[in-house]
Design an enzyme around this catalytic site. Structure first.
Site, short mmCIF file in Angstrom:
data_model
loop_
_atom_site.label_atom_id
_atom_site.label_comp_id
_atom_site.label_asym_id
_atom_site.label_seq_id
_atom_site.Cartn_x
_atom_site.Cartn_y
_atom_site.Cartn_z
CG LEU A 248 27.09 43.35 0.39
CD1 LEU A 248 26.29 42.12 0.77
CD2 LEU A 248 27.47 44.14 1.63
CG ASP A 249 34.37 43.97 0.39
OD1 ASP A 249 34.23 44.86 -0.45
OD2 ASP A 249 34.94 44.14 1.49
NE ARG A 250 34.84 35.63 -5.64
CZ ARG A 250 35.66 35.04 -6.49
NH1 ARG A 250 36.71 35.70 -6.96
NH2 ARG A 250 35.45 33.81 -6.90
#
Length: 318
Positions: free
Chosen positions: A143-145
């Site tokens: 998942l993106d940060r």
């Protein structure tokens, strides 16, 4: 240095769960504290052998292989993460599901999935600190940060392989909730613009729409709730490209709230007035076939206080 602390030859026997891994990846996980560069050097010099023979980094280990590691000083303390850190201890309460082969966690926004890029540790390192006796913990997907929500971590190599195969065969369903600018049309149910990664001179990675050279991409959308100047949508990424949902929202003129890369300043300013300080993109649920039981498993992650509060504020203002 006394005899007890002096490094000794070490032997490891590959078990069925480790079967099929590249030897370099196996050693990185097994020889904690030893830099990858040193592992490659030891392999090159024949200081690490498999079944008494020299081996190359790309060799894939087989169950019952005997790995011999020459005496090397291993710093077990290197890059360890303290379980006393609030961010680490709070992760325990974010675990949505756990059994002997996998963990599903509600990843907090702002936390990278792993260390690197100037970060000393990420979610996977924190989980390893929480579960020191678990032999293997590996990310099934990313998942993106700044994205929160459902993230699956495998505890067994067989589970990791099984879930990766399900991802490749599109047998995993991931649904996201996103708050976007403006009124999303009920008629827009699918976005298929091609996406291409671009690395800027600063080293930052951005993704652009490119229907000629970009990778084929598809996101399906459903309107969940309309507000004054904003819409809550459900996004289902059929493909899994970097920043896919964010760029597909942007290209349709509906950037996601508080998206530092692809957002709209005027919209973000209004959302911040409603108390939103983070990207409003949340992996709300994930569904897959359990690697052991072979039953379909659906896990849902609650939005969290900040996102819920922002929606309540929007509701009052609409």
């Amino acid at each position: 240095m006394n005899e007890e602390t002096k490094p000794k030859v070490r032997f490891f026997t590959i078990d069925s769960e480790e079967d099929g891994q590249r030897i370099d990846n196996y050693l990185v996980k097994t020889l904690k504290g030893v830099p990858k560069s040193m592992i490659y050097r030891l392999l090159r010099k024949g200081e690490i052998r498999v079944n008494k023979k020299r081996t190359k980094p790309e060799y894939k280990v087989v169950a019952e292989d005997i790995v011999r590691v020459a005496p090397i000083r291993i710093s077990e303390k290197t890059n360890t993460v303290s379980t006393q850190l609030n961010i680490v201890s709070n992760l325990e309460s974010q675990i949505l599901y756990e059994d002997e082969v996998l963990i599903v966690i509600n990843k907090p926004s702002g936390m990278a999935v792993h260390g690197g890029s100037g970060l000393s540790f990420g979610l996977i390192e924190a989980l390893r600190a929480l579960r020191p006796n678990t032999k293997m913990l590996e990310l099934v997907h990313r998942l993106d940060r700044d994205t929160s929500g459902c993230l699956v971590v495998a505890k067994k190599r067989s589970a990791l392989r099984n879930l990766h195969e399900q991802l490749r065969n599109k047998k995993v369903q991931k649904f996201y909730h996103a708050l976007v600018k403006g009124r999303w049309s009920e008629k827009v149910t699918k976005v298929t613009e091609g996406l291409k990664k671009n690395d800027l001179k600063s080293g930052e990675r951005v993704v652009i729409v490119d229907n000629i050279n970009g990778k084929e991409s598809e996101t399906r959308y459903k309107v969940l709730q309309k507000y004054n100047g904003a819409t809550l949508v459900r996004a289902f990424p059929v493909t899994g490209r970097t920043h896919q949902i964010r760029v597909h929202c942007q290209v349709k003129g509906h950037p996601i709230a508080c998206d530092a890369k692809y957002g709209a300043e005027d919209f973000d300013f209004k959302m911040k007035e409603h108390g939103l300080k983070r990207l409003f993109l949340h992996a709300a649920s994930i569904e897959f076939t359990h690697p052991r039981t072979e039953k379909r498993l659906k896990i849902e992650a609650p939005l969290g206080e900040e996102l819920d509060s922002a929606l309540q504020q929007l509701k009052k203002a609409s």
